[in-house]
Motif scaffolding. Structure first.
Motif, mmCIF file in Angstrom:
data_model
loop_
_atom_site.group_PDB
_atom_site.id
_atom_site.type_symbol
_atom_site.label_atom_id
_atom_site.label_comp_id
_atom_site.label_asym_id
_atom_site.label_seq_id
_atom_site.Cartn_x
_atom_site.Cartn_y
_atom_site.Cartn_z
ATOM 1 N N GLN A 2 36.004 0.695 5.653
ATOM 2 C CA GLN A 2 36.633 -0.212 4.702
ATOM 3 C C GLN A 2 37.792 0.469 3.974
ATOM 4 O O GLN A 2 38.822 -0.162 3.709
ATOM 5 N N ALA A 3 37.631 1.754 3.650
ATOM 6 C CA ALA A 3 38.692 2.471 2.950
ATOM 7 C C ALA A 3 39.937 2.628 3.819
ATOM 8 O O ALA A 3 41.047 2.777 3.303
ATOM 9 N N ARG A 4 39.780 2.577 5.136
ATOM 10 C CA ARG A 4 40.940 2.606 6.037
ATOM 11 C C ARG A 4 41.677 1.274 6.064
ATOM 12 O O ARG A 4 42.790 1.178 6.565
ATOM 13 N N GLY A 5 41.029 0.223 5.564
ATOM 14 C CA GLY A 5 41.615 -1.107 5.685
ATOM 15 C C GLY A 5 41.523 -1.645 7.095
ATOM 16 O O GLY A 5 42.334 -2.484 7.509
ATOM 17 N N ARG A 6 40.514 -1.202 7.849
ATOM 18 C CA ARG A 6 40.354 -1.622 9.245
ATOM 19 C C ARG A 6 38.957 -2.187 9.508
ATOM 20 O O ARG A 6 38.523 -2.284 10.655
ATOM 21 N N ALA A 7 38.250 -2.557 8.448
ATOM 22 C CA ALA A 7 36.867 -3.015 8.618
ATOM 23 C C ALA A 7 36.791 -4.304 9.434
ATOM 24 O O ALA A 7 35.859 -4.489 10.226
ATOM 25 N N ALA A 8 37.754 -5.219 9.267
ATOM 26 C CA ALA A 8 37.748 -6.458 10.055
ATOM 27 C C ALA A 8 37.975 -6.153 11.530
ATOM 28 O O ALA A 8 37.433 -6.833 12.410
ATOM 29 N N GLU A 9 38.763 -5.146 11.818
ATOM 30 C CA GLU A 9 38.975 -4.713 13.203
ATOM 31 C C GLU A 9 37.679 -4.198 13.816
ATOM 32 O O GLU A 9 37.389 -4.421 14.991
ATOM 33 N N TYR A 10 36.880 -3.533 13.000
ATOM 34 C CA TYR A 10 35.637 -2.959 13.499
ATOM 35 C C TYR A 10 34.496 -3.983 13.534
ATOM 36 O O TYR A 10 33.702 -3.992 14.477
ATOM 37 N N TRP A 11 34.410 -4.837 12.499
ATOM 38 C CA TRP A 11 33.192 -5.634 12.321
ATOM 39 C C TRP A 11 33.421 -7.126 12.072
ATOM 40 O O TRP A 11 32.472 -7.854 11.829
ATOM 41 N N GLY A 12 34.640 -7.584 12.099
ATOM 42 C CA GLY A 12 34.851 -9.013 12.090
ATOM 43 C C GLY A 12 35.386 -9.606 10.804
ATOM 44 O O GLY A 12 35.707 -8.918 9.819
ATOM 45 N N GLU A 13 35.488 -10.928 10.852
ATOM 46 C CA GLU A 13 36.176 -11.747 9.851
ATOM 47 C C GLU A 13 35.681 -11.534 8.425
ATOM 48 O O GLU A 13 36.458 -11.610 7.470
ATOM 49 N N LYS A 14 34.391 -11.251 8.235
ATOM 50 C CA LYS A 14 33.861 -11.178 6.872
ATOM 51 C C LYS A 14 34.458 -10.014 6.075
ATOM 52 O O LYS A 14 34.331 -9.968 4.849
ATOM 53 N N TYR A 15 35.104 -9.081 6.759
ATOM 54 C CA TYR A 15 35.729 -7.952 6.076
ATOM 55 C C TYR A 15 37.233 -8.140 5.888
ATOM 56 O O TYR A 15 37.908 -7.226 5.401
ATOM 57 N N LEU A 16 37.756 -9.302 6.227
ATOM 58 C CA LEU A 16 39.198 -9.492 6.195
ATOM 59 C C LEU A 16 39.749 -9.401 4.773
ATOM 60 O O LEU A 16 40.794 -8.776 4.539
ATOM 61 N N GLU A 17 39.064 -10.016 3.805
ATOM 62 C CA GLU A 17 39.552 -9.943 2.425
ATOM 63 C C GLU A 17 39.566 -8.509 1.919
ATOM 64 O O GLU A 17 40.468 -8.092 1.187
ATOM 65 N N SER A 18 38.541 -7.747 2.294
ATOM 66 C CA SER A 18 38.496 -6.340 1.912
ATOM 67 C C SER A 18 39.698 -5.595 2.486
ATOM 68 O O SER A 18 40.355 -4.813 1.781
ATOM 69 N N ASP A 19 40.012 -5.841 3.756
ATOM 70 C CA ASP A 19 41.160 -5.174 4.378
ATOM 71 C C ASP A 19 42.476 -5.578 3.716
ATOM 72 O O ASP A 19 43.374 -4.746 3.511
ATOM 73 N N ARG A 20 42.609 -6.857 3.388
ATOM 74 C CA ARG A 20 43.826 -7.307 2.714
ATOM 75 C C ARG A 20 44.014 -6.573 1.390
ATOM 76 O O ARG A 20 45.121 -6.156 1.034
ATOM 77 N N TRP A 21 42.931 -6.432 0.645
ATOM 78 C CA TRP A 21 42.998 -5.756 -0.647
ATOM 79 C C TRP A 21 43.397 -4.293 -0.462
ATOM 80 O O TRP A 21 44.312 -3.787 -1.127
ATOM 81 N N VAL A 22 42.727 -3.597 0.433
ATOM 82 C CA VAL A 22 42.993 -2.175 0.671
ATOM 83 C C VAL A 22 44.433 -1.960 1.140
ATOM 84 O O VAL A 22 45.140 -1.064 0.655
ATOM 85 N N GLN A 23 44.894 -2.797 2.069
ATOM 86 C CA GLN A 23 46.247 -2.632 2.598
ATOM 87 C C GLN A 23 47.302 -3.044 1.579
ATOM 88 O O GLN A 23 48.352 -2.407 1.458
ATOM 89 N N ARG A 24 47.035 -4.105 0.829
ATOM 90 C CA ARG A 24 48.002 -4.532 -0.182
ATOM 91 C C ARG A 24 48.153 -3.467 -1.270
ATOM 92 O O ARG A 24 49.247 -3.259 -1.810
ATOM 93 N N MET A 25 47.055 -2.784 -1.588
ATOM 94 C CA MET A 25 47.109 -1.733 -2.605
ATOM 95 C C MET A 25 47.687 -0.425 -2.061
ATOM 96 O O MET A 25 47.908 0.529 -2.815
ATOM 97 N N GLY A 26 47.888 -0.336 -0.752
ATOM 98 C CA GLY A 26 48.500 0.858 -0.170
ATOM 99 C C GLY A 26 47.570 2.061 -0.120
ATOM 100 O O GLY A 26 48.038 3.212 -0.096
ATOM 101 N N ILE A 27 46.280 1.829 -0.088
ATOM 102 C CA ILE A 27 45.317 2.933 -0.149
ATOM 103 C C ILE A 27 45.453 3.900 1.029
ATOM 104 O O ILE A 27 45.507 5.127 0.815
ATOM 105 N N PRO A 28 45.521 3.442 2.284
ATOM 106 C CA PRO A 28 45.601 4.411 3.387
ATOM 107 C C PRO A 28 46.840 5.303 3.321
ATOM 108 O O PRO A 28 46.755 6.521 3.541
ATOM 109 N N GLU A 29 47.995 4.705 3.023
ATOM 110 C CA GLU A 29 49.222 5.503 2.957
ATOM 111 C C GLU A 29 49.163 6.496 1.793
ATOM 112 O O GLU A 29 49.573 7.657 1.927
ATOM 113 N N ARG A 30 48.645 6.037 0.662
ATOM 114 C CA ARG A 30 48.572 6.931 -0.494
ATOM 115 C C ARG A 30 47.594 8.073 -0.227
ATOM 116 O O ARG A 30 47.804 9.208 -0.688
#
Length: 707
Positions: free
Chosen positions: A86-114
């Protein structure tokens, strides 16, 4: 023999300056040799005690970090890998649609790049420690693939940047700002109701033993990224015991032979949402139109058939931060403190190595932790409460003014700096001999007051209500002038309801005066009730139901007053209305459980995989120090889902005396005997002994692993 002695003496005497370096060198070599054999192990090992707690002995620091990674995987591999995914922002890629909002939040906040930039910013030694922790995670996975769920193995291998991404997601984007508090309208909630805590520091002057004591007691959800992991870390320069959140490579709450600390969630406002006025594809700022910085990201979403669906995510940044919503010609941008402070994990590590208050504060002064009260005690007898955090320097306004949506069209409202350490509310060795925090503002940490809020910026912390839980906390400390270790543990488990003590003297006579038969019968039960929420308490269910029927705080006759923080609010504004609410509550309890005096533990339960136990404790809003929050179950009962999660009681005697509890056990891996194991102790209001010496650990040894 006598002649030899004289000859030796003469030689030394005659060549004093020439031989002294040799003599001291020989003594030093012997000392180092003996010390190395006594202290520094030739190998690294994990000693697992019978509660599933790892005691890590590292031959060097990196080996200790690597072993700690191994230990966390052994106890929590499935959870840990899911959190890192989830911290990678790739949880939906690994486990499906229910993690999409989590990925949007992580990626929008720029967590992986930071996280990448944070990794490069670590000093070389600590970067090596992160590398070692990741190596330990991966080594366990390679050695025991059969013990890890197939669906989470896709996250492997773990990279050191994953650790920093996870820490950032936890600290800055769950505690400082919770994604759940940003809804469609982006109304600022910011109360973090499920993230609470108690913390005490007791000076020798109020301790029965004459030794300082510390009580650590965070309250968090019993799942996901909020789970605590109990451990001991020993390596050259450190021997610390405590707990951390799963996936964090250092102890976040800890003690050593000299000192200890705990954290509570403080009344800290480290984020703001700014309303932007959109114009010509940009936004207005100081009379000009500025362009957004725009980035398009692609998220992958795993479908039911295993294929991946690509979804575009457009991220816009204003000068304030990322845009989190757009509506009706306006946009809202989020600004969060601490995103340029990559050293939180190293600061915790250095805090655990400190030997006195000066060294401890040297680490604290870096202000790398974005928030959290620090409650501290040590062997020298010092106690301290620090309102820790990166507090924005704001141009104007009080705390409440900054809780709403802020105009973003002017630099007048845009904060760019945070307060230095010297500006933060801090109390050391107060005359009272005690300090407490139960998520109340720092002004009520002790009585008589040691902090004057008038001396701080009005936006630093609120000046409002001291909660009933905080009042109960202060009352227990204030009423006992000589607190023993056993009493501190007893007080920690107190389920006494401060709200009941405050209102029953008004409610019971009012029910007998104005009430019908059911209200009078309810009053009889409340009068004999022990005013606690123990498993066998009869009347607690009824009282809690009555509070749900009431409209607090409007129902109080006397509101909370800053000049009387420990005795207000009080009384019933409308006794007849309160009695009607009691009759309604009685009818509901009678219908649900068949009797009005149903024992608390019959209704409120502690559950794990193979345990179903009567609970004690309730939400802190009732003024209970022993906090549990519950969710309804299918049978009309309630199950604990959050609250008291880690408890540590420490007395800085020689040797240090300590007891602890991780409420839900120290593992989540399937088939581990330690899943839910400590719930039985929790139900009995007991803590387990803390074993820190090798002798004690080996006497309670479950497993030994040598690396």
């Amino acid at each position: 023999m006598h002649q030899c002695k004289n000859y030796a003496f003469r030689v030394v005497k005659g060549n004093t300056f020439r031989l002294l370096p040799l003599i001291f060198g020989f003594i030093f070599a012997l000392f180092v040799g003996f010390s190395s054999r006594a202290i520094l192990p030739k190998s690294t090992e994990i000693l697992w005690d019978t509660y599933g707690i790892p005691h890590i002995y590292g031959k060097d620091t990196q080996s200790a970090f690597q072993a700690f990674g191994w230990a966390q995987m052994q106890s929590h591999a499935n959870l840990l890998l899911r959190l890192y995914g989830q911290a990678r922002g790739r949880a939906a890629e690994y486990w499906g649609e229910k993690y999409l909002e989590s990925d949007r939040w992580v990626q929008r906040m720029g967590i992986p790049e930071r996280a990448q930039s944070w990794y490069k910013a670590q000093n070389p030694a600590f970067r090596n420690n992160l590398d070692a922790f990741a190596a330990g995670l991966n080594a366990y996975a390679k050695a025991h693939p059969d013990l890890i769920d197939d669906e989470v193995e896709v996250v492997l291998p773990i990279e050191p940047v994953d650790i920093l991404a996870h820490g950032q997601r936890v600290l800055h984007f769950t505690f400082v700002v919770n994604p759940e508090s940003i809804n469609d309208n982006v109304e600022k909630i910011g109360e973090n109701n499920s993230k609470a805590s108690n913390g005490w520091a007791i000076a020798p002057s109020r301790s029965a033993s004459g030794k300082a004591m510390l009580l650590a007691n965070p309250h968090l959800p019993w799942s996901n990224l909020f789970l605590w992991y109990e451990a001991q870390l020993t390596a050259p320069g450190i021997d610390a015991y405590g707990a951390t959140l799963v996936g964090i490579p250092v102890l976040a709450i800890a003690f050593n032979d000299n000192l200890g600390w705990t954290h509570t969630v403080n009344t800290h406002d480290g984020w703001d949402t700014y309303e932007l006025q959109l114009a010509d594809g940009g936004y207005r700022f100081d009379g000009k139109i500025r362009a957004f910085q725009t980035e398009e990201k692609t998220l992958q979403v795993k479908q039911d058939n295993g294929t991946l669906r690509a979804e575009s995510l457009v991220v816009q940044h204003s000068i304030h931060g990322p845009v989190v919503a757009q509506k009706q010609g306006k946009a809202l941008a989020l600004r969060v403190v601490g995103l340029d402070s990559p050293g939180a994990l190293q600061q915790w590590w250095d805090m655990a190595q400190a030997k006195n208050l000066t060294q401890f504060e040297t680490a604290l002064k870096r202000l790398q932790l974005p928030m959290f009260t620090v409650m501290y005690a040590d062997r020298d007898g010092h106690i301290m409460h620090l309102f820790n955090g990166q507090v924005p320097i704001r141009s104007q306004g009080n705390f409440e003014d900054w809780e709403g949506i802020i105009p973003g069209n002017t630099s007048q409202t845009l904060w760019t700096k945070t307060h230095p350490y010297r500006d933060l509310p801090r109390v050391v060795d107060p005359a009272s001999g005690w300090l407490q925090n139960a998520n109340d503002p720092p002004w009520t940490t002790t009585f008589p007051r040691a902090l004057n809020p008038d001396k701080y910026p009005p936006y630093m912390a609120p000046r409002g209500l001291m909660s009933f839980r905080a009042q109960r906390s202060a009352k227990m400390l204030n009423e006992d002038e000589s607190i023993s270790f056993e009493e501190m543990v007893k007080y920690k488990h107190s389920t006494r309801m401060e709200l009941a003590d405050r209102l029953l003297d008004d409610l019971i006579p009012a029910a007998r005066k104005f009430g019908d038969e059911s209200a009078r019968r309810a009053a009889d039960i409340l009068e004999t009730w022990d005013r606690q929420a123990n498993a066998d308490s009869q009347g607690a269910v009824l009282f809690a139901q009555w509070t749900d029927e009431m409209d607090f705080p409007e129902a109080f006759a006397i509101p909370w007053k800053e000049e009387a923080p420990q005795t207000t609010p009080d009384g019933l504004a409308d006794p007849q209305k309160a009695v009607k609410a009691l009759a309604i509550a009685a009818a509901k309890v009678d219908k649900a459980y068949g009797v009005l005096d149903v024992p608390w533990g019959d209704v409120f339960r502690l559950k794990s995989v193979d345990r179903d136990l009567p609970a004690n404790g309730d939400p802190g809003k009732l003024g209970i120090f022993r906090v549990l929050n519950f969710a309804p179950t299918a049978n009309g009962r309630f199950q604990a889902i959050e609250g008291d999660s880690y408890i540590a009681a420490i007395e800085f005697s020689n040797p240090v005396r300590a007891m602890a509890l991780t409420s839900y056990g120290n593992a989540t891996q399937p088939n581990s005997p330690h899943v839910g194991e400590q719930l039985q102790l929790f139900a009995r209001k007991e803590l387990h002994p803390v074993w820190r010496s090798r002798q004690d650990i080996t006497a309670h040894l479950e497993q030994r692993q040598v690396f």
